[in-house]
Design a protein around this motif. Structure first.
Motif, PDB file in Angstrom:
ATOM      1  N   ILE A 106       7.108  17.949 -99.117  1.00  0.00           N
ATOM      2  CA  ILE A 106       8.298  17.610 -99.893  1.00  0.00           C
ATOM      3  C   ILE A 106       8.811  16.286 -99.336  1.00  0.00           C
ATOM      4  CG2 ILE A 106      10.635  18.278-100.541  1.00  0.00           C
ATOM      5  CD1 ILE A 106       9.812  21.197-100.186  1.00  0.00           C
ATOM      6  N   HIS A 107       8.704  15.242-100.135  1.00  0.00           N
ATOM      7  CA  HIS A 107       9.128  13.907 -99.714  1.00  0.00           C
ATOM      8  C   HIS A 107      10.571  13.682-100.149  1.00  0.00           C
ATOM      9  CE1 HIS A 107       5.029  12.443 -98.644  1.00  0.00           C
ATOM     10  NE2 HIS A 107       4.688  13.418 -99.484  1.00  0.00           N
ATOM     11  N   ILE A 108      11.415  13.313 -99.182  1.00  0.00           N
ATOM     12  CA  ILE A 108      12.821  13.036 -99.468  1.00  0.00           C
ATOM     13  C   ILE A 108      13.256  11.790 -98.701  1.00  0.00           C
ATOM     14  CG2 ILE A 108      13.501  15.416 -99.983  1.00  0.00           C
ATOM     15  CD1 ILE A 108      14.577  15.636 -97.110  1.00  0.00           C
ATOM     16  N   GLY A 109      14.357  11.194 -99.144  1.00  0.00           N
ATOM     17  CA  GLY A 109      14.950  10.068 -98.427  1.00  0.00           C
ATOM     18  C   GLY A 109      14.734   8.729 -99.111  1.00  0.00           C
ATOM     19  N   ALA A 110      15.631   7.793 -98.790  1.00  0.00           N
ATOM     20  CA  ALA A 110      15.648   6.478 -99.440  1.00  0.00           C
ATOM     21  C   ALA A 110      14.865   5.414 -98.685  1.00  0.00           C
ATOM     22  CB  ALA A 110      17.095   6.017 -99.619  1.00  0.00           C
ATOM     23  N   SER A 111      14.100   5.814 -97.674  1.00  0.00           N
ATOM     24  CA  SER A 111      13.386   4.793 -96.899  1.00  0.00           C
ATOM     25  C   SER A 111      12.363   4.030 -97.736  1.00  0.00           C
ATOM     26  CB  SER A 111      12.712   5.413 -95.670  1.00  0.00           C
ATOM     27  OG  SER A 111      11.863   6.471 -96.054  1.00  0.00           O
ATOM     28  N   GLY A 112      11.804   4.681 -98.760  1.00  0.00           N
ATOM     29  CA  GLY A 112      10.883   3.987 -99.650  1.00  0.00           C
ATOM     30  C   GLY A 112      11.577   2.863-100.417  1.00  0.00           C
ATOM     31  N   ILE A 113      12.847   3.085-100.771  1.00  0.00           N
ATOM     32  CA  ILE A 113      13.617   2.061-101.475  1.00  0.00           C
ATOM     33  C   ILE A 113      13.978   0.932-100.508  1.00  0.00           C
ATOM     34  CG2 ILE A 113      15.655   1.611-102.901  1.00  0.00           C
ATOM     35  CD1 ILE A 113      13.520   3.635-104.059  1.00  0.00           C
ATOM     36  N   VAL A 114      14.357   1.293 -99.278  1.00  0.00           N
ATOM     37  CA  VAL A 114      14.648   0.280 -98.250  1.00  0.00           C
ATOM     38  C   VAL A 114      13.430  -0.616 -98.055  1.00  0.00           C
ATOM     39  CG1 VAL A 114      15.172  -0.107 -95.801  1.00  0.00           C
ATOM     40  CG2 VAL A 114      16.334   1.735 -97.045  1.00  0.00           C
ATOM     41  N   MET A 115      12.260   0.002 -97.908  1.00  0.00           N
ATOM     42  CA  MET A 115      11.033  -0.782 -97.716  1.00  0.00           C
ATOM     43  C   MET A 115      10.647  -1.520 -98.993  1.00  0.00           C
ATOM     44  SD  MET A 115      10.653  -0.358 -94.604  1.00  0.00           S
ATOM     45  CE  MET A 115       9.131  -1.257 -94.359  1.00  0.00           C
ATOM     46  N   GLY A 116      11.034  -0.977-100.149  1.00  0.00           N
ATOM     47  CA  GLY A 116      10.809  -1.670-101.416  1.00  0.00           C
ATOM     48  C   GLY A 116      11.582  -2.977-101.463  1.00  0.00           C
ATOM     49  N   TYR A 117      12.838  -2.935-101.018  1.00  0.00           N
ATOM     50  CA  TYR A 117      13.632  -4.163-100.970  1.00  0.00           C
ATOM     51  C   TYR A 117      13.067  -5.144 -99.939  1.00  0.00           C
ATOM     52  CZ  TYR A 117      17.211  -2.100-104.010  1.00  0.00           C
ATOM     53  OH  TYR A 117      17.878  -1.551-105.080  1.00  0.00           O
ATOM     54  N   PHE A 118      12.564  -4.616 -98.845  1.00  0.00           N
ATOM     55  CA  PHE A 118      11.900  -5.459 -97.841  1.00  0.00           C
ATOM     56  C   PHE A 118      10.711  -6.179 -98.482  1.00  0.00           C
ATOM     57  CE2 PHE A 118       8.839  -5.311 -94.013  1.00  0.00           C
ATOM     58  CZ  PHE A 118       9.193  -6.590 -93.598  1.00  0.00           C
ATOM     59  N   GLY A 119       9.886  -5.434 -99.215  1.00  0.00           N
ATOM     60  CA  GLY A 119       8.738  -6.024 -99.899  1.00  0.00           C
ATOM     61  C   GLY A 119       9.163  -7.025-100.962  1.00  0.00           C
ATOM     62  N   PHE A 120      10.245  -6.706-101.685  1.00  0.00           N
ATOM     63  CA  PHE A 120      10.756  -7.607-102.717  1.00  0.00           C
ATOM     64  C   PHE A 120      11.220  -8.934-102.105  1.00  0.00           C
ATOM     65  CE2 PHE A 120      14.489  -8.750-105.531  1.00  0.00           C
ATOM     66  CZ  PHE A 120      13.727  -9.274-106.564  1.00  0.00           C
ATOM     67  N   ILE A 121      11.901  -8.854-100.973  1.00  0.00           N
ATOM     68  CA  ILE A 121      12.384 -10.067-100.291  1.00  0.00           C
ATOM     69  C   ILE A 121      11.217 -10.900 -99.769  1.00  0.00           C
ATOM     70  CG2 ILE A 121      13.624 -10.887 -98.233  1.00  0.00           C
ATOM     71  CD1 ILE A 121      15.548  -8.451 -98.717  1.00  0.00           C
ATOM     72  N   MET A 122      10.265 -10.240 -99.098  1.00  0.00           N
ATOM     73  CA  MET A 122       9.105 -10.971 -98.564  1.00  0.00           C
ATOM     74  C   MET A 122       8.241 -11.524 -99.701  1.00  0.00           C
ATOM     75  SD  MET A 122       9.417 -10.966 -95.327  1.00  0.00           S
ATOM     76  CE  MET A 122      11.177 -10.989 -95.549  1.00  0.00           C
ATOM     77  N   GLY A 123       8.036 -10.709-100.729  1.00  0.00           N
ATOM     78  CA  GLY A 123       7.241 -11.147-101.877  1.00  0.00           C
ATOM     79  C   GLY A 123       7.879 -12.314-102.597  1.00  0.00           C
ATOM     80  N   SER A 124       9.207 -12.295-102.712  1.00  0.00           N
ATOM     81  CA  SER A 124       9.908 -13.402-103.373  1.00  0.00           C
ATOM     82  C   SER A 124       9.738 -14.699-102.593  1.00  0.00           C
ATOM     83  CB  SER A 124      11.399 -13.071-103.525  1.00  0.00           C
ATOM     84  OG  SER A 124      11.573 -12.002-104.415  1.00  0.00           O
ATOM     85  N   ALA A 125       9.788 -14.603-101.262  1.00  0.00           N
ATOM     86  CA  ALA A 125       9.587 -15.805-100.438  1.00  0.00           C
ATOM     87  C   ALA A 125       8.179 -16.367-100.634  1.00  0.00           C
ATOM     88  CB  ALA A 125       9.838 -15.477 -98.964  1.00  0.00           C
ATOM     89  N   ILE A 126       7.195 -15.473-100.778  1.00  0.00           N
ATOM     90  CA  ILE A 126       5.800 -15.908-100.940  1.00  0.00           C
ATOM     91  C   ILE A 126       5.538 -16.428-102.351  1.00  0.00           C
ATOM     92  CG2 ILE A 126       3.398 -15.095-101.021  1.00  0.00           C
ATOM     93  CD1 ILE A 126       4.253 -13.102 -98.733  1.00  0.00           C
ATOM     94  N   PHE A 127       5.985 -15.683-103.364  1.00  0.00           N
ATOM     95  CA  PHE A 127       5.626 -16.015-104.738  1.00  0.00           C
ATOM     96  C   PHE A 127       6.553 -17.051-105.382  1.00  0.00           C
ATOM     97  CE2 PHE A 127       4.091 -11.458-104.485  1.00  0.00           C
ATOM     98  CZ  PHE A 127       2.775 -11.814-104.234  1.00  0.00           C
ATOM     99  N   ARG A 128       7.820 -17.073-104.988  1.00  0.00           N
ATOM    100  CA  ARG A 128       8.752 -18.030-105.578  1.00  0.00           C
ATOM    101  C   ARG A 128       8.733 -19.374-104.845  1.00  0.00           C
ATOM    102  NH1 ARG A 128      12.490 -16.572-109.202  1.00  0.00           N
ATOM    103  NH2 ARG A 128      12.539 -14.386-109.812  1.00  0.00           N
ATOM    104  N   ARG A 129       8.645 -19.296-103.530  1.00  0.00           N
ATOM    105  CA  ARG A 129       8.606 -20.492-102.670  1.00  0.00           C
ATOM    106  C   ARG A 129       9.771 -21.435-102.935  1.00  0.00           C
ATOM    107  NH1 ARG A 129       2.128 -21.867-103.067  1.00  0.00           N
ATOM    108  NH2 ARG A 129       1.446 -19.811-102.399  1.00  0.00           N
TER     109      ARG A 129
END
Length: 194
Positions: A106-129
């Motif tokens: 049973i998977h619970i908790g918002a850590s996946g969303i926290v890491m999703g925002y981490f990925g979004f921030i890092m990905g934006s730095a890479i892809f948007r430049r």
């Protein structure tokens, strides 16, 4: 010229936190267990868990840790273009990937969303430049370093008490969202261009 940091999109993160805290307080007061709203891989009767599991937490420490992570990564991510659409992608894609590929639990908790925002921030730095994306990525590293939080360590944490798959798939989903919306201009940039 970079846009001013604002609280506009951050209201979505605040709304998520209000729901998480309300659910946990209600569970603590009434003794009702909300784990039935968790995500169970390959259980077709609990597909709703794809969107409900981030709002359920096992204990106060779990909730407080995810709250702190959401406040930091959520605020910084909310300053990027397409934040709301990216949040939808992160929620649905993370949940779907966990449902398809995670170990049975049973998977619970918002850590996946926290890491999703981490990925979004890092990905934006890479892809948007662009300057804003780089500043936000640097701010994330500076803030987490100051508070001695290791997002990279969390990403590769395989502790039995955590959902490592939520962390990994959340990060991947955030990167996917950043790639999907890489060419979308912010409202202020569109206004300046017209």
């Amino acid at each position: 010229m970079t846009k001013q940091f604002s609280l506009g999109n951050f209201k979505l993160v605040v709304a998520m936190l209000v729901v998480m805290w309300s659910v946990h307080v209600l569970a603590s007061i009434t003794g009702i267990g909300f784990s039935q709203f968790g995500l169970v891989p390959w259980d077709s009767t609990r597909l709703y868990g794809i969107v409900t599991y981030p709002f359920i937490h096992g204990d106060w420490q779990h909730l407080i840790g995810n709250t702190f992570g959401l406040l930091i990564s959520g605020y910084l991510a909310s300053q990027l273009p397409c934040f709301k659409r990216s949040t939808v992608v992160i929620f649905v894609l993370t949940g779907l990937l966990v449902w398809l590929f995670a170990s049975y639990a049973i998977h619970i908790g918002a850590s996946g969303i926290v890491m999703g925002y981490f990925g979004f921030i890092m990905g934006s730095a890479i892809f948007r430049r662009n300057l804003l994306s780089f500043i936000i990525a640097l701010a994330l590293f500076a803030i987490t370093q100051y508070f001695q939080i290791s997002l990279v360590g969390t990403l590769f944490s395989f502790d039995e008490s955590t959902s490592a798959s939520s962390h990994l798939f959340g990060f991947i989903s955030g990167c996917v969202a950043a790639y999907m919306f890489r060419n979308t201009l912010s409202y202020s940039a569109k206004k300046a261009a017209s």
